[in-house]
Each structure stands twice: as structure tokens, then as C-alpha cells.
Design a protein around this motif. Structure first.
Motif, mmCIF file in Angstrom:
data_model
loop_
_atom_site.group_PDB
_atom_site.id
_atom_site.type_symbol
_atom_site.label_atom_id
_atom_site.label_comp_id
_atom_site.label_asym_id
_atom_site.label_seq_id
_atom_site.Cartn_x
_atom_site.Cartn_y
_atom_site.Cartn_z
ATOM 1 N N LEU A 93 0.871 -1.239 0.096
ATOM 2 C CA LEU A 93 0.070 0.010 0.057
ATOM 3 C C LEU A 93 0.787 1.451 0.004
ATOM 4 N N THR A 94 0.789 1.852 -1.071
ATOM 5 C CA THR A 94 1.303 3.285 -1.171
ATOM 6 C C THR A 94 0.747 4.443 -0.990
ATOM 7 N N GLY B 233 -0.104 11.972 1.934
ATOM 8 C CA GLY B 233 -0.210 11.878 3.240
ATOM 9 C C GLY B 233 0.394 10.429 3.571
ATOM 10 N N ALA B 234 0.375 10.086 4.948
ATOM 11 C CA ALA B 234 0.642 8.412 5.294
ATOM 12 C C ALA B 234 0.537 8.542 6.772
ATOM 13 N N PHE B 235 -0.312 7.217 7.283
ATOM 14 C CA PHE B 235 -0.374 7.133 8.671
ATOM 15 C C PHE B 235 -0.409 5.753 8.644
ATOM 16 N N PHE B 236 -0.939 4.858 7.975
ATOM 17 C CA PHE B 236 -1.004 3.393 8.559
ATOM 18 C C PHE B 236 -0.316 2.430 7.245
ATOM 19 N N SER B 237 -0.369 1.303 7.581
ATOM 20 C CA SER B 237 0.324 0.218 6.648
ATOM 21 C C SER B 237 -0.818 -0.980 6.533
ATOM 22 N N ILE B 238 -0.595 -1.614 5.557
ATOM 23 C CA ILE B 238 -1.259 -2.901 5.264
ATOM 24 C C ILE B 238 -0.399 -4.349 5.483
ATOM 25 N N ASN B 239 -1.363 -5.266 6.024
ATOM 26 C CA ASN B 239 -0.699 -6.495 6.184
ATOM 27 C C ASN B 239 -0.084 -7.049 5.030
ATOM 28 N N THR C 226 -6.770 8.841 14.477
ATOM 29 C CA THR C 226 -7.090 9.896 15.715
ATOM 30 C C THR C 226 -7.482 11.244 14.993
ATOM 31 N N SER C 227 -7.532 12.322 15.847
ATOM 32 C CA SER C 227 -8.099 13.529 15.075
ATOM 33 C C SER C 227 -7.078 14.008 14.350
ATOM 34 N N ALA C 228 -5.731 13.670 14.406
ATOM 35 C CA ALA C 228 -4.671 14.384 13.806
ATOM 36 C C ALA C 228 -4.480 13.668 12.408
ATOM 37 N N ASP C 229 -5.484 12.308 12.176
ATOM 38 C CA ASP C 229 -5.722 11.883 10.712
ATOM 39 C C ASP C 229 -6.457 12.209 9.878
ATOM 40 N N VAL C 230 -7.651 13.227 10.266
ATOM 41 C CA VAL C 230 -8.759 13.462 9.611
ATOM 42 C C VAL C 230 -8.046 14.278 8.339
ATOM 43 N N GLY C 231 -8.590 13.654 7.242
ATOM 44 C CA GLY C 231 -8.221 14.269 5.998
ATOM 45 C C GLY C 231 -8.668 13.181 4.817
ATOM 46 N N LYS C 232 -8.298 13.482 3.670
ATOM 47 C CA LYS C 232 -8.222 12.674 2.438
ATOM 48 C C LYS C 232 -7.002 11.929 2.125
ATOM 49 N N TYR C 233 -6.970 10.638 1.827
ATOM 50 C CA TYR C 233 -5.317 10.133 1.421
ATOM 51 C C TYR C 233 -5.702 9.445 0.031
ATOM 52 N N LYS C 234 -4.796 9.549 -0.835
ATOM 53 C CA LYS C 234 -5.054 8.954 -1.904
ATOM 54 C C LYS C 234 -3.874 7.552 -2.103
ATOM 55 N N GLY D 69 3.754 -15.959 -8.976
ATOM 56 C CA GLY D 69 4.127 -16.183 -10.241
ATOM 57 C C GLY D 69 5.085 -15.080 -10.870
ATOM 58 N N GLY D 70 5.007 -13.703 -10.093
ATOM 59 C CA GLY D 70 5.452 -12.381 -10.347
ATOM 60 C C GLY D 70 4.645 -11.544 -11.180
ATOM 61 N N LEU D 71 3.509 -11.945 -11.138
ATOM 62 C CA LEU D 71 2.676 -10.828 -11.990
ATOM 63 C C LEU D 71 1.840 -10.180 -10.920
ATOM 64 N N ILE D 72 1.704 -8.710 -11.324
ATOM 65 C CA ILE D 72 1.265 -7.858 -10.608
ATOM 66 C C ILE D 72 -0.101 -7.154 -11.070
ATOM 67 N N ASN D 73 -0.849 -6.665 -10.021
ATOM 68 C CA ASN D 73 -2.213 -5.766 -10.522
ATOM 69 C C ASN D 73 -2.266 -4.861 -9.365
ATOM 70 N N SER D 74 -2.788 -3.451 -9.795
ATOM 71 C CA SER D 74 -2.796 -2.506 -8.623
ATOM 72 C C SER D 74 -4.196 -1.745 -9.056
ATOM 73 N N THR D 75 -4.413 -0.954 -8.006
ATOM 74 C CA THR D 75 -5.588 -0.223 -8.071
ATOM 75 C C THR D 75 -5.384 1.181 -7.301
ATOM 76 N N GLU D 76 -6.066 2.318 -7.324
ATOM 77 C CA GLU D 76 -5.884 3.578 -6.752
ATOM 78 C C GLU D 76 -7.325 3.898 -6.092
ATOM 79 N N PHE D 77 -7.245 4.365 -4.899
ATOM 80 C CA PHE D 77 -8.343 4.873 -4.238
ATOM 81 C C PHE D 77 -8.334 5.845 -3.077
ATOM 82 N N TRP D 78 -9.440 6.277 -2.614
ATOM 83 C CA TRP D 78 -9.091 7.263 -1.661
ATOM 84 C C TRP D 78 -9.565 6.742 -0.317
ATOM 85 N N PHE D 79 -8.900 6.955 0.855
ATOM 86 C CA PHE D 79 -9.162 6.618 2.239
ATOM 87 C C PHE D 79 -9.407 7.909 3.014
ATOM 88 N N ILE D 80 -10.608 8.089 3.437
ATOM 89 C CA ILE D 80 -11.164 9.381 3.990
ATOM 90 C C ILE D 80 -11.501 9.256 5.585
#
Length: 167
Positions: A46-47, A51-57, A68-76, A85-96
Motif C-alpha cells: 500500500l503506497t 499523506g501517510a499514517f498506516f500500513s497494510i498487512n 485519531t483527530s490528527a489523521d482527519v483528511g483525504k488520502y490517495k 508467479g511475479g505478476l502484478i495488479n494495482s488500483t488507486e482509491f481514496w481513504f477518508i
């Protein structure tokens, strides 16, 4: 000849969470050779594009965070999934991340508010939850929903709630 297939991310849209509320989400990903996210054969990344404040397992593809209140906002964000097998897929989204809205009563400016049966009362409020997008305004009387609607949540544009008491 065997063919390796790209992982499929069954996700579109955005995610949202509230301040001081635990948020858990596991991405629904499937790969013909590796199965689903629960078997731990795929790798998740997860990239934050803003902004940035958490990670993915990275093994099972889930997010578990309590903003927390310090995290309020929109994150792309960009979610990338690699299969064995080394193949990749990705998608973009907002975390609000939303905070509890602050509501200010504009009118009527009386306490208590008085209403007349079968006559529409207009209650004007200003709401602000830190993100500046729409809010769902609801009026409950004795735990019964009596009026609701969408309006701006930017603290600048008032929203009118219309209520016609019928006893």
C-alpha cells in the motif's frame, strides 16, 4: 503450456473511517494459481500518494487502524498485489477519515425551539466535519427519524432541515 494469471482485485470505490473508531478491511483479491488473500501466497503493498499514517498487512492484505483527530483528511492510495508467479495488479482509491461533525444552530435562535402542528418549521444549521464534503443531516424526535437530507459539511454553507409536526 501453462499460463500464469494476474491477480484480480475485486475492489472499486473508496474507504472511510471515523476518528477513534477501529477500522478493519481485508481486500478481496483472487488469483487463479494462488487462490484468495486468506492463504498468504500473494504479497500486498500500500503506497500513500498523499499523506501517510498506516500500513497494510503484506501477507493477507488487510488494514487495521484506529485513526485519531490528527489523521482527519483525504488520502490517495495505491494498492499493489503480486502473485507467486511475479505478476502484478494495482488500483488507486481514496481513504477518508472523518471526525465527529460540529453543528451550529443558525435559526431559529430560541431555546427551546417551538413548533406548531401542521406548519413547516425550518431549522438552519452549519455543519463541519473536517473534510468539507457532504453530510447527512437527520432530525430525530424521541428516537424517531422525522426529517433527513444531504447538505454541505464545510461550515460555510447552511443546510435547512424542514420539519412539519403532526401529532
Amino acid at each position: 503450456i501453462e499460463k500464469n494469471h494476474h491477480p484480480i482485485i475485486n475492489f472499486s470505490g473508496n474507504l472511510s473511517a471515523g476518528v477513534n473508531k477501529e477500522f478493519y478491511y481485508q481486500f478481496d483479491v483472487f488469483d487463479l494459481e494462488d487462490g484468495n488473500a486468506n492463504n498468504g501466497k500473494m504479497k500486498f503493498n500500500l503506497t500513500f500518494l498523499s499523506g501517510a499514517f498506516f500500513s497494510i498487512n503484506k501477507t493477507f492484505g488487510f488494514i487495521n487502524v484506529t485513526p485519531t483527530s490528527a489523521d482527519v483528511g483525504k488520502y490517495k492510495l495505491n494498492l499493489t498485489v503480486n502473485d507467486s508467479g511475479g505478476l502484478i495488479n494495482s488500483t488507486e482509491f481514496w481513504f477518508i477519515v472523518y471526525d465527529v461533525p460540529i453543528l451550529n444552530l443558525v435559526s431559529p435562535n430560541t431555546n427551546p425551539i417551538n413548533a406548531t402542528e401542521n406548519k413547516t418549521l425550518t431549522i438552519t444549521v452549519l455543519g463541519d466535519h473536517g473534510i468539507k464534503d457532504d453530510l447527512n443531516y437527520s432530525l430525530y424526535i424521541n428516537n424517531e427519524l422525522r426529517s433527513n437530507g444531504f447538505g454541505r459539511g464545510n461550515g460555510l454553507i447552511a443546510h435547512n432541515i424542514l420539519f412539519t409536526p403532526n401529532f
